[in-house]
Write an enzyme that holds these catalytic residues in place. Structure first.
Site, PDB file in Angstrom:
ATOM      1  N   LYS A  22       9.541   2.381-104.770  1.00 20.09           N
ATOM      2  CA  LYS A  22       8.625   3.068-103.844  1.00 20.09           C
ATOM      3  C   LYS A  22       8.440   4.533-104.233  1.00 20.09           C
ATOM      4  CE  LYS A  22      10.108   4.849 -99.731  1.00 20.09           C
ATOM      5  NZ  LYS A  22       9.724   6.196 -99.318  1.00 20.09           N
ATOM      6  N   ASN A  23       9.549   5.240-104.424  1.00 24.23           N
ATOM      7  CA  ASN A  23       9.418   6.685-104.591  1.00 24.23           C
ATOM      8  C   ASN A  23       8.864   7.079-105.959  1.00 24.23           C
ATOM      9  OD1 ASN A  23      10.121   7.063-101.975  1.00 24.23           O
ATOM     10  ND2 ASN A  23      12.255   7.595-102.380  1.00 24.23           N
ATOM     11  N   ARG A  93       4.871  11.009 -95.767  1.00 22.02           N
ATOM     12  CA  ARG A  93       5.412  12.214 -96.395  1.00 22.02           C
ATOM     13  C   ARG A  93       4.839  12.409 -97.802  1.00 22.02           C
ATOM     14  NH1 ARG A  93       7.884  17.167 -95.925  1.00 22.02           N
ATOM     15  NH2 ARG A  93       9.030  17.621 -97.822  1.00 22.02           N
ATOM     16  N   CYS A 117       8.770   9.283 -92.231  1.00 19.84           N
ATOM     17  CA  CYS A 117       9.974   9.031 -91.445  1.00 19.84           C
ATOM     18  C   CYS A 117      10.454  10.333 -90.818  1.00 19.84           C
ATOM     19  CB  CYS A 117      11.070   8.456 -92.340  1.00 19.84           C
ATOM     20  SG  CYS A 117      10.792   6.743 -92.760  1.00 19.84           S
ATOM     21  N   ARG A 122      10.927  18.839 -92.185  1.00 20.62           N
ATOM     22  CA  ARG A 122      10.793  18.633 -93.636  1.00 20.62           C
ATOM     23  C   ARG A 122       9.734  19.597 -94.176  1.00 20.62           C
ATOM     24  NH1 ARG A 122      10.729  12.190 -94.741  1.00 20.62           N
ATOM     25  NH2 ARG A 122      11.099  12.824 -96.892  1.00 20.62           N
ATOM     26  N   PRO A 123      10.125  20.857 -94.383  1.00 24.47           N
ATOM     27  CA  PRO A 123       9.142  21.843 -94.839  1.00 24.47           C
ATOM     28  C   PRO A 123       8.682  21.580 -96.277  1.00 24.47           C
ATOM     29  CG  PRO A 123      11.308  22.865 -94.463  1.00 24.47           C
ATOM     30  CD  PRO A 123      11.480  21.401 -94.264  1.00 24.47           C
ATOM     31  N   ILE A 124       7.584  22.246 -96.682  1.00 22.30           N
ATOM     32  CA  ILE A 124       7.109  22.112 -98.069  1.00 22.30           C
ATOM     33  C   ILE A 124       7.025  23.492 -98.751  1.00 22.30           C
ATOM     34  CG2 ILE A 124       5.890  19.919 -97.757  1.00 22.30           C
ATOM     35  CD1 ILE A 124       3.253  21.568 -97.652  1.00 22.30           C
ATOM     36  N   ASP A 125       7.864  24.429 -98.254  1.00 18.73           N
ATOM     37  CA  ASP A 125       7.811  25.788 -98.806  1.00 18.73           C
ATOM     38  C   ASP A 125       8.057  25.815-100.318  1.00 18.73           C
ATOM     39  OD1 ASP A 125      10.448  25.001 -97.643  1.00 18.73           O
ATOM     40  OD2 ASP A 125      11.126  26.780 -98.728  1.00 18.73           O
ATOM     41  N   GLN A 126       8.946  24.951-100.823  1.00 21.28           N
ATOM     42  CA  GLN A 126       9.250  24.967-102.266  1.00 21.28           C
ATOM     43  C   GLN A 126       8.068  24.439-103.083  1.00 21.28           C
ATOM     44  OE1 GLN A 126      12.269  26.333-103.580  1.00 21.28           O
ATOM     45  NE2 GLN A 126      12.311  26.983-101.446  1.00 21.28           N
ATOM     46  N   ASP A 305      19.392   8.016 -99.346  1.00 21.19           N
ATOM     47  CA  ASP A 305      18.612   6.835 -98.931  1.00 21.19           C
ATOM     48  C   ASP A 305      19.461   5.568 -98.844  1.00 21.19           C
ATOM     49  OD1 ASP A 305      16.442   8.489 -98.869  1.00 21.19           O
ATOM     50  OD2 ASP A 305      15.587   7.816-100.767  1.00 21.19           O
ATOM     51  N   ILE A 327      21.699  16.163 -96.499  1.00 19.39           N
ATOM     52  CA  ILE A 327      20.450  16.393 -97.246  1.00 19.39           C
ATOM     53  C   ILE A 327      19.285  16.574 -96.267  1.00 19.39           C
ATOM     54  CG2 ILE A 327      18.831  15.331 -98.895  1.00 19.39           C
ATOM     55  CD1 ILE A 327      21.304  14.605-100.529  1.00 19.39           C
ATOM     56  N   ARG A 397       7.442   0.014 -94.869  1.00 17.97           N
ATOM     57  CA  ARG A 397       7.002   1.148 -95.698  1.00 17.97           C
ATOM     58  C   ARG A 397       7.612   1.071 -97.083  1.00 17.97           C
ATOM     59  NH1 ARG A 397       6.349   6.307 -92.338  1.00 17.97           N
ATOM     60  NH2 ARG A 397       5.815   6.964 -94.418  1.00 17.97           N
TER      61      ARG A 397
HETATM   62  N1  EPU Z   1      13.106  20.864 -98.404  1.00 19.51           N
HETATM   63  C1  EPU Z   1      12.718  22.113 -97.957  1.00 19.51           C
HETATM   64  N2  EPU Z   1      11.578  22.652 -98.492  1.00 19.51           N
HETATM   65  C2  EPU Z   1      10.812  22.006 -99.402  1.00 19.51           C
HETATM   66  C3  EPU Z   1      11.213  20.733 -99.864  1.00 19.51           C
HETATM   67  C4  EPU Z   1      12.372  20.182 -99.338  1.00 19.51           C
HETATM   68  O1  EPU Z   1      13.376  22.731 -97.131  1.00 19.51           O
HETATM   69  O2  EPU Z   1       9.785  22.561 -99.824  1.00 19.51           O
HETATM   70  C5  EPU Z   1      14.355  20.281 -97.891  1.00 19.51           C
HETATM   71  C6  EPU Z   1      14.127  18.975 -97.146  1.00 19.51           C
HETATM   72  O3  EPU Z   1      13.761  19.215 -95.801  1.00 19.51           O
HETATM   73  C7  EPU Z   1      15.460  18.290 -97.310  1.00 19.51           C
HETATM   74  C8  EPU Z   1      15.896  18.718 -98.713  1.00 19.51           C
HETATM   75  O4  EPU Z   1      15.154  19.900 -98.998  1.00 19.51           O
HETATM   76  O5  EPU Z   1      16.361  18.788 -96.372  1.00 19.51           O
HETATM   77  C9  EPU Z   1      15.611  17.691 -99.828  1.00 19.51           C
HETATM   78  O6  EPU Z   1      14.249  17.294 -99.762  1.00 19.51           O
HETATM   79  P1  EPU Z   1      13.488  16.657-101.000  1.00 19.51           P
HETATM   80  O7  EPU Z   1      12.305  17.505-101.287  1.00 19.51           O
HETATM   81  O8  EPU Z   1      14.451  16.413-102.110  1.00 19.51           O
HETATM   82  O9  EPU Z   1      13.044  15.267-100.408  1.00 19.51           O
HETATM   83  P2  EPU Z   1      11.598  14.619-100.326  1.00 19.51           P
HETATM   84  O10 EPU Z   1      10.867  14.837-101.579  1.00 19.51           O
HETATM   85  O11 EPU Z   1      10.957  14.990 -99.037  1.00 19.51           O
HETATM   86  C10 EPU Z   1      12.359  12.362-101.375  1.00 19.51           C
HETATM   87  C11 EPU Z   1      12.242  10.917-101.010  1.00 19.51           C
HETATM   88  C12 EPU Z   1      13.157  10.612 -99.835  1.00 19.51           C
HETATM   89  C13 EPU Z   1      14.580  10.967-100.248  1.00 19.51           C
HETATM   90  C14 EPU Z   1      14.665  12.425-100.700  1.00 19.51           C
HETATM   91  C15 EPU Z   1      16.035  12.823-101.229  1.00 19.51           C
HETATM   92  C16 EPU Z   1       9.994  10.374-101.617  1.00 19.51           C
HETATM   93  C17 EPU Z   1       8.608  10.048-101.191  1.00 19.51           C
HETATM   94  N3  EPU Z   1      10.868  10.622-100.654  1.00 19.51           N
HETATM   95  O12 EPU Z   1      11.969  13.089-100.214  1.00 19.51           O
HETATM   96  O13 EPU Z   1      13.059   9.219 -99.626  1.00 19.51           O
HETATM   97  O14 EPU Z   1      15.438  10.789 -99.139  1.00 19.51           O
HETATM   98  O15 EPU Z   1      13.693  12.651-101.749  1.00 19.51           O
HETATM   99  O16 EPU Z   1      16.398  12.010-102.283  1.00 19.51           O
HETATM  100  O17 EPU Z   1      10.315  10.365-102.801  1.00 19.51           O
HETATM  101  C18 EPU Z   1      13.218   7.229 -98.394  1.00 19.51           C
HETATM  102  O18 EPU Z   1      12.812   6.647 -99.406  1.00 19.51           O
HETATM  103  O19 EPU Z   1      13.705   6.644 -97.391  1.00 19.51           O
HETATM  104  C19 EPU Z   1      13.149   8.690 -98.362  1.00 19.51           C
HETATM  105  C20 EPU Z   1      13.221   9.389 -97.229  1.00 19.51           C
END
Ligand code: EPU
Length: 428
Positions: A22-23, A93, A117, A122-126, A305, A327, A397
């Site tokens: 999926k991811n 997401r 989910c 879950r911010p996107i600042d990075q 996960d 996480i 999903r």
């Molecule tokens: N975070 C920030 N700012 C950002 C980006 C992330 O604060 O700009 C925080 C997040 O809120 C979290 C941490 O950093 O606390 C890690 O987030 P990450 O960006 O690594 O996760 P993601 O990209 O949102 C993906 C997977 C998730 C998986 C995580 C960690 C996808 C679509 N989603 O999420 O998958 O848990 O990486 O490995 O690839 C799932 O499949 O059930 C799932 C939730």
């Protein structure tokens, strides 16, 4: 609405084949926007997050055609307006990936703040910081993020912490930028490597994916290819744990055992036998399940996960296990549902203390997110009596045909339509 009804207490036996990841797929399908010719993806999982990605592409003008069950043709050349429909973006997401790909191709992107989910904030600042390093600006306009740049210029991107989505978006925005981009403190998950392999096969120049420094030299043109998505590490891990929790004996096929190492190591620690073959793993339980301690970490650590599924199995082990998962803010929401089934778990912030009791009993429960849903299904398979899992749309999903695959392993699991209460009231 539908729910799963599970008559548990039966060990899983037999063989199951794992679908595409999926991811990886959500990133690669979004990345087809960067391709200057039609391309074909194989091993695309039939799950609702991918249906949404495909709807997003078609709604923007792409041609998306199913070639066969898991093979899809994409021609994104017809996209003219770089805007993801608001409701589609909000439902997932991974819609943030369209920011990176639309920005990479059009230097302009409108995408609603993502949903998906509920794992806490879950911010996107990075992601936005990475785009800014490449010369893009952003504003929030009517609930949509608008990213734009006159030109994207390669640069150094340093992530403050590990972010899978941020790393993926940075790669996608940079692969057609002018010059060299260096991503430092990059995430190393298998799906990041798969995305880089897909883009490189089309002619991109990305080196170091899978390490914490990724170097990308921008290219002008990406050619059409046929590409097969890697097997899903988390789906495989879920069946491994389901086999262990039911004290079964299951061969899990179409996997990359290297991607499963952290899960394999932890299963062995709790007394489960895991035999690794070239493209399959054989999981069987011959003795009692033992307690353990576990902390989730970015790859190659134990994945967040898999935490809900593994913790559920630990409720069936002997002794006290401690599980730490920081996480996301909110990854223990399934615990209150598991308690209805007799689990003894206390949660303090990011730490769960699990008193293994050796058994669970069936109960009606509600999935609160994708992996929570998978955990409750495992609980239902292992429990004595009948478990009803509601909100299975979360499970769909990310798990292709989970009920069918489990029935193939001897599980008694049925999909049942839940009458819409309002509708029944109105018509009654
Ligand atoms: N975070 C920030 N700012 C950002 C980006 C992330 O604060 O700009 C925080 C997040 O809120 C979290 C941490 O950093 O606390 C890690 O987030 P990450 O960006 O690594 O996760 P993601 O990209 O949102 C993906 C997977 C998730 C998986 C995580 C960690 C996808 C679509 N989603 O999420 O998958 O848990 O990486 O490995 O690839 C799932 O499949 O059930 C799932 C939730």
């Amino acid at each position: 609405m539908e729910k799963f009804v599970i008559n548990g207490g039966k060990p899983l036996h037999g063989e199951v084949t794992i679908s595409g990841a999926k991811n990886a797929a959500v990133a690669i399908v979004a990345a087809t926007i960067l391709c200057d010719e039609p391309c074909v993806l194989e091993n695309v999982p039939e799950i609702s997050d991918i249906t949404i990605c495909m709807k997003i592409l078609s709604s923007m003008g792409a041609v998306v055609k199913l070639v066969s069950k898991n093979t899809v043709y994409f021609d994104t050349r017809g996209i003219t307006k770089p805007e993801v429909p608001y409701e589609l973006a909000r439902s997932m997401r991974a819609s943030t990936y369209f920011l990176g790909t639309l920005l990479g191709r059009f230097h302009n992107a409108y995408v609603a703040m993502p949903g998906g989910c509920d794992l806490g904030d879950r911010p996107i600042d990075q992601h936005l910081k990475a785009f800014a390093s490449l010369g893009a600006q952003h504003e929030l306009e009517n609930g949509q993020v608008h990213c734009h740049a006159d030109d994207l210029i390669g640069s150094q991107i340093y992530f403050d912490f590990n972010t899978v989505g941020g790393t993926i978006n940075a790669i996608m925005a940079a692969c057609k930028a002018k010059g060299l981009t260096i991503i430092e403190n990059a995430a190393k998950e298998p799906h990041i490597v798969d995305l880089a392999n897909f883009l490189n096969s089309m002619g991109a120049d990305i080196r170091g994916a899978g390490t914490d420094v990724i170097k990308i030299r921008g290219v002008g043109y990406l050619k059409g290819i046929t590409y097969g998505i890697i097997p899903d590490q988390i789906e495989a891990g879920t069946y491994m744990v389901a086999a262990a929790a039911t004290k079964g004996d299951v061969l899990i096929k179409n996997v990359i055992p290297k991607h499963l190492e952290s899960i394999t190591a932890k299963l062995r620690k709790v007394g489960v036998t895991v035999i690794e073959n070239d493209e399959s793993v054989h999981v069987k339980v011959e003795g009692p399940l033992l307690k353990t301690s576990l902390k989730t970490m970015p790859h190659p650590g134990f994945p967040t996960d898999m935490q809900p599924q593994f913790s559920t199995m630990l409720t069936l082990a002997e002794g006290t296990s401690i599980v730490t998962d920081d996480i996301f803010d909110n990854r223990f929401k399934y615990v209150s549902e598991l308690r209805r089934m007799g689990a003894d778990i206390s949660v303090d912030g990011t730490v769960a203390v699990i008193q293994g009791k050796g058994m669970l009993q069936g109960a009606p429960v509600v999935a609160t997110d994708l992996r929570a849903g998978a955990a409750l299904i495992i609980a239902g398979l292992a429990a004595n009596g009948t478990t009803e899992v509601e909100n299975i749309h979360f499970v769909e999903r990310g798990y292709e045909c989970i009920d069918k695959k489990l029935r193939g392993l001897g599980a008694d699991i049925k999909r049942v339509i839940v009458p819409d209460v309002d509708h029944v009231r109105m018509s009654g």
